[in-house]
Design a protein around this motif. Structure first.
Motif, short mmCIF file in Angstrom:
data_model
loop_
_atom_site.label_atom_id
_atom_site.label_comp_id
_atom_site.label_asym_id
_atom_site.label_seq_id
_atom_site.Cartn_x
_atom_site.Cartn_y
_atom_site.Cartn_z
N ARG A 22 7.81 -8.73 -4.91
CA ARG A 22 6.34 -9.07 -4.77
C ARG A 22 6.06 -7.42 -4.55
O ARG A 22 4.92 -6.82 -4.99
CB ARG A 22 5.90 -9.79 -3.62
CG ARG A 22 5.78 -11.27 -3.87
CD ARG A 22 4.91 -11.88 -2.60
NE ARG A 22 5.62 -12.09 -1.32
CZ ARG A 22 6.63 -12.69 -1.19
NH1 ARG A 22 7.09 -13.68 -2.01
NH2 ARG A 22 6.93 -12.65 0.22
N ASP A 32 6.06 -5.68 -7.95
CA ASP A 32 4.92 -6.17 -8.86
C ASP A 32 3.69 -5.40 -8.03
O ASP A 32 2.95 -5.03 -9.08
CB ASP A 32 4.78 -7.60 -8.37
CG ASP A 32 5.94 -8.47 -9.27
OD1 ASP A 32 6.78 -7.79 -10.20
OD2 ASP A 32 5.98 -9.53 -9.03
N PRO A 77 2.09 -6.60 0.57
CA PRO A 77 2.37 -7.71 0.21
C PRO A 77 3.33 -8.58 0.94
O PRO A 77 4.37 -8.08 1.19
CB PRO A 77 2.74 -7.82 -1.23
CG PRO A 77 2.38 -6.43 -1.75
CD PRO A 77 2.36 -5.59 -0.41
#
Length: 210
Positions: free
Chosen positions: A98, A101, A204
């Motif tokens: 994450r 990303d 995140p």
């Protein structure tokens, strides 16, 4: 200051010994007290040499096995059993993905020696060599955390300033050393606490279960 990079320790954070039974069984067979097997491996001179690039992993394991009275033909099975209770935390693997990303640079900073019979990294041995943007190992640097050289090498590879980098490790001395260099550092004591630390920094993280 925005966190642009997250630097991870491997052993004790991403890879952990979740089932102590295999090592306890080995200890009993070898006549060692509780915790004696880990001291014989991780506390050995051979492990230190391999971890700082002064000998190969095969040579180190051969020396450790010899000290424990294990014949050369039994080394492969001994190493397999020693790590049989270890697991990679899939929640942390998902978290790292994450982060990437979200375009947060992710690095690995580890004192782990190279793999046996190859230069495979700790992550590669679990099929996760591409999980990180950069990987810095003590055997490459010739020094062990908490030596400042390790942190400097990681920051240079990440292309991030200390104040922009979050470092995660389960060893208090390593966290203290990172903070002394101006790096934001968190002592790992479990996934829930780490996720809270991530949220506080605007990174995140998995949502809390309701």
């Amino acid at each position: 200051m925005t966190t642009r990079a997250v630097l991870w320790d491997w052993g004790g954070v991403i890879q952990r010994t979740e089932d102590p039974a295999p090592r306890r069984a080995l200890e009993a067979e070898l006549g060692l007290p509780p915790g004696g097997l880990e001291r014989a491996v991780f506390g050995s001179h051979a492990w230190d040499l391999a971890s700082t690039g002064r000998c190969g992993a095969d040579e180190a394991w051969a020396a450790i096995a010899a000290d424990l009275g294990i014949a050369s033909e039994g080394i492969d099975r001994f190493v397999e059993r020693f790590f049989d209770g270890d697991r990679v935390d899939e929640a942390l693997v998902a978290l790292i993905r994450r982060l990437r990303d979200a375009r947060v640079r992710v690095g690995l900073l580890s004192n782990a020696p190279p793999g046996r019979s190859s230069a495979a990294s700790a992550a590669a041995r679990w099929g996760m060599d591409r999980l990180f943007d950069v990987q810095i190992f003590s055997y490459q640097v010739g020094a062990l955390k908490p030596d400042p050289r390790m942190y400097r090498a990681a920051l240079q590879a990440l292309g991030a300033a200390p104040r922009e980098t979050l470092f995660i490790d389960d060893a208090p001395a390593n966290v203290v050393a990172a903070k002394a260099m101006g790096i934001d550092a968190v002592l790992f004591r479990g996934v829930p606490g780490l996720l809270d630390a991530m949220r506080k920094r605007g990174l995140p993280a998995a949502r809390r279960k309701r």
